[in-house]
Design a protein around this motif. Structure first.
Motif, PDB file in Angstrom:
ATOM      1  N   LEU A  49     133.981  37.968  59.166  1.00 52.62           N
ATOM      2  CA  LEU A  49     133.906  39.407  59.409  1.00 52.62           C
ATOM      3  C   LEU A  49     132.659  39.822  60.181  1.00 52.62           C
ATOM      4  O   LEU A  49     132.577  40.949  60.661  1.00 52.62           O
ATOM      5  N   GLY A  50     131.663  38.950  60.254  1.00 56.57           N
ATOM      6  CA  GLY A  50     130.474  39.322  61.002  1.00 56.57           C
ATOM      7  C   GLY A  50     129.213  38.643  60.503  1.00 56.57           C
ATOM      8  O   GLY A  50     129.246  37.790  59.611  1.00 56.57           O
ATOM      9  N   SER A 117     127.087  38.184  68.763  1.00 58.22           N
ATOM     10  CA  SER A 117     128.272  37.586  68.159  1.00 58.22           C
ATOM     11  C   SER A 117     129.503  38.278  68.749  1.00 58.22           C
ATOM     12  O   SER A 117     129.384  39.314  69.411  1.00 58.22           O
ATOM     13  N   MET A 118     130.674  37.742  68.467  1.00 58.86           N
ATOM     14  CA  MET A 118     131.883  38.371  69.026  1.00 58.86           C
ATOM     15  C   MET A 118     132.149  39.740  68.393  1.00 58.86           C
ATOM     16  O   MET A 118     132.929  40.516  68.901  1.00 58.86           O
ATOM     17  N   TYR A 119     131.441  40.047  67.296  1.00 57.74           N
ATOM     18  CA  TYR A 119     131.598  41.379  66.680  1.00 57.74           C
ATOM     19  C   TYR A 119     130.545  42.339  67.222  1.00 57.74           C
ATOM     20  O   TYR A 119     130.491  43.492  66.845  1.00 57.74           O
ATOM     21  N   VAL A 215     139.530  33.443  68.275  1.00 64.10           N
ATOM     22  CA  VAL A 215     138.760  32.720  69.299  1.00 64.10           C
ATOM     23  C   VAL A 215     137.262  32.717  68.960  1.00 64.10           C
ATOM     24  O   VAL A 215     136.419  32.616  69.849  1.00 64.10           O
ATOM     25  N   HIS A 216     136.953  32.815  67.671  1.00 62.74           N
ATOM     26  CA  HIS A 216     135.546  32.751  67.260  1.00 62.74           C
ATOM     27  C   HIS A 216     135.004  31.358  67.614  1.00 62.74           C
ATOM     28  O   HIS A 216     135.609  30.346  67.262  1.00 62.74           O
ATOM     29  N   THR A 261     138.164  37.041  61.841  1.00 60.07           N
ATOM     30  CA  THR A 261     138.539  36.223  63.005  1.00 60.07           C
ATOM     31  C   THR A 261     138.335  34.743  62.704  1.00 60.07           C
ATOM     32  O   THR A 261     137.272  34.337  62.242  1.00 60.07           O
ATOM     33  N   GLY A 262     139.355  33.954  63.005  1.00 56.75           N
ATOM     34  CA  GLY A 262     139.276  32.513  62.794  1.00 56.75           C
ATOM     35  C   GLY A 262     138.763  31.789  64.021  1.00 56.75           C
ATOM     36  O   GLY A 262     138.572  32.385  65.086  1.00 56.75           O
TER      37      GLY A 262
END
Ligand SMILES: Nc1ncnc2c1ncn2[C@@H]1O[C@H](COP(=O)(O)OP(=O)(O)OP(=O)(O)O)[C@@H](O)[C@H]1O
Ligand SMILES: Cc1ncc(CO)c(N)n1
Length: 276
Positions: A49-50, A117-119, A215-216, A261-262
């Motif tokens: 989640l982050g 990060s992606m978040y 896509v993490h 996200t996986g």
């Protein structure tokens, strides 16, 4: 007893969720037949989640890890991930010079200029992208920014092939020998295209956009697979082609993890590559 495999070094932060960061790097290197070594820059408190916390490793301890790994184990290539602060970046620039990792040495240096990060949580201090640009780019055999990082590094907003080419040229002008502009963030296009350039020639790596939110760690895995390809002795365009092949299958086999996200999948190896 087997022979010693090729070795590579990642200078990166840890992701406690095991999806991105040095955990992703080591898995990608393993899947690519390379023994991965680590210089840890930061411990992040992170899950699907982050990122909820960051604890930094002192710059001299980061440098000591690089020195001690290269002095004993030896590496054929190295890469960076999360570097967190200008002080760590400066220590990394000094130690790679000291141990002979770099743009024009026999040990290619891949700089993945991880900013967030992606978040969207920052993984790099506000003033530190400038340190990546000035201290690491001139030492880099390859830089691998995503489109947000391209904007921070050279002020270019990539919208299409033409602007991606301009960005690659600008990154090259900052001192990197090769630049790979990653198109994963160009949503709305049915294709994902990554553009590799050495300032004169360009290579395009295109494939269908795979329909997955998981896509993490994709960027970490792509840079690590490229680093692994270099450690295996491939020349740059071939090492990137090798990594692009790796990442497309890893994205295709990505899986859910936790409530968010996986990651892209590391659960297949080089031995599977030639399967029909
Ligand atoms: N949906 C997708 N389909 C196919 N390939 C993808 C997809 N998403 C990402 N990729 C591949 O993964 C690479 C890295 O992704 P991206 O451009 O999102 O980098 P990134 O933002 O650094 O990654 P991250 O921060 O998630 O680790 C892309 O360049 C592309 O090759
Ligand atoms: C530790 C770490 N490095 C890199 C990324 C970017 O993928 C992340 N989320 N976490």
């Amino acid at each position: 007893m087997a022979e010693t495999p090729p070795r590579a070094l990642t200078i990166a932060g840890s992701d406690s969720g095991g999806a991105a960061g040095l955990e992703a790097d080591l898995r990608a290197m393993t899947a690519c037949g390379v023994h991965g070594c680590v210089a840890v820059t930061a411990v992040t408190v992170q899950n699907s989640l982050g990122v909820s916390g960051v604890h930094l490793v002192p710059p001299d301890v980061v440098a000591a890890q690089v020195r001690t790994v290269v002095g004993d184990i030896g590496v054929g290539a190295a890469k960076t991930g999360m570097l967190a602060t200008a002080e760590i970046i400066s220590a990394v620039a000094d130690v790679v010079d000291e141990v002979g990792i770099g743009r024009d040495t026999g040990v290619p240096f891949v700089v993945d200029p991880v900013a967030a990060s992606m978040y969207g949580e920052p993984l790099l201090a506000d003033d530190a992208m400038d340190a990546i640009r000035t201290r690491l780019f001139p030492r880099a055999a390859l830089v691998t920014p995503n489109l947000d990082e391209v904007r921070l590094l050279c002020g270019i907003t990539v919208r299409d092939r033409e602007s991606a080419g301009k960005a690659a040229d600008a990154l090259h002008d900052l001192g990197a020998r090769w630049a790979l502009v990653k198109g994963g963030h160009l949503h709305g296009s049915p294709e994902v295209t990554d553009l590799l350039s050495d300032g004169e020639r360009t290579w395009e790596f295109s494939g269908p956009r795979i329909d997955t939110p998981h896509v993490h760690g994709a960027g970490d895995a792509l840079a690590s697979a490229t680093c692994a390809g270099l450690a295996r002795g491939l020349e740059m365009p071939d090492a990137v082609a090798f990594a692009e092949r790796y990442i497309r299958r890893a994205v295709a086999e990505s899986y859910p993890l936790g409530a968010g996200t996986g990651p892209v999948s590391p659960f297949w190896t080089l031995a599977d590559w030639d399967e029909p």
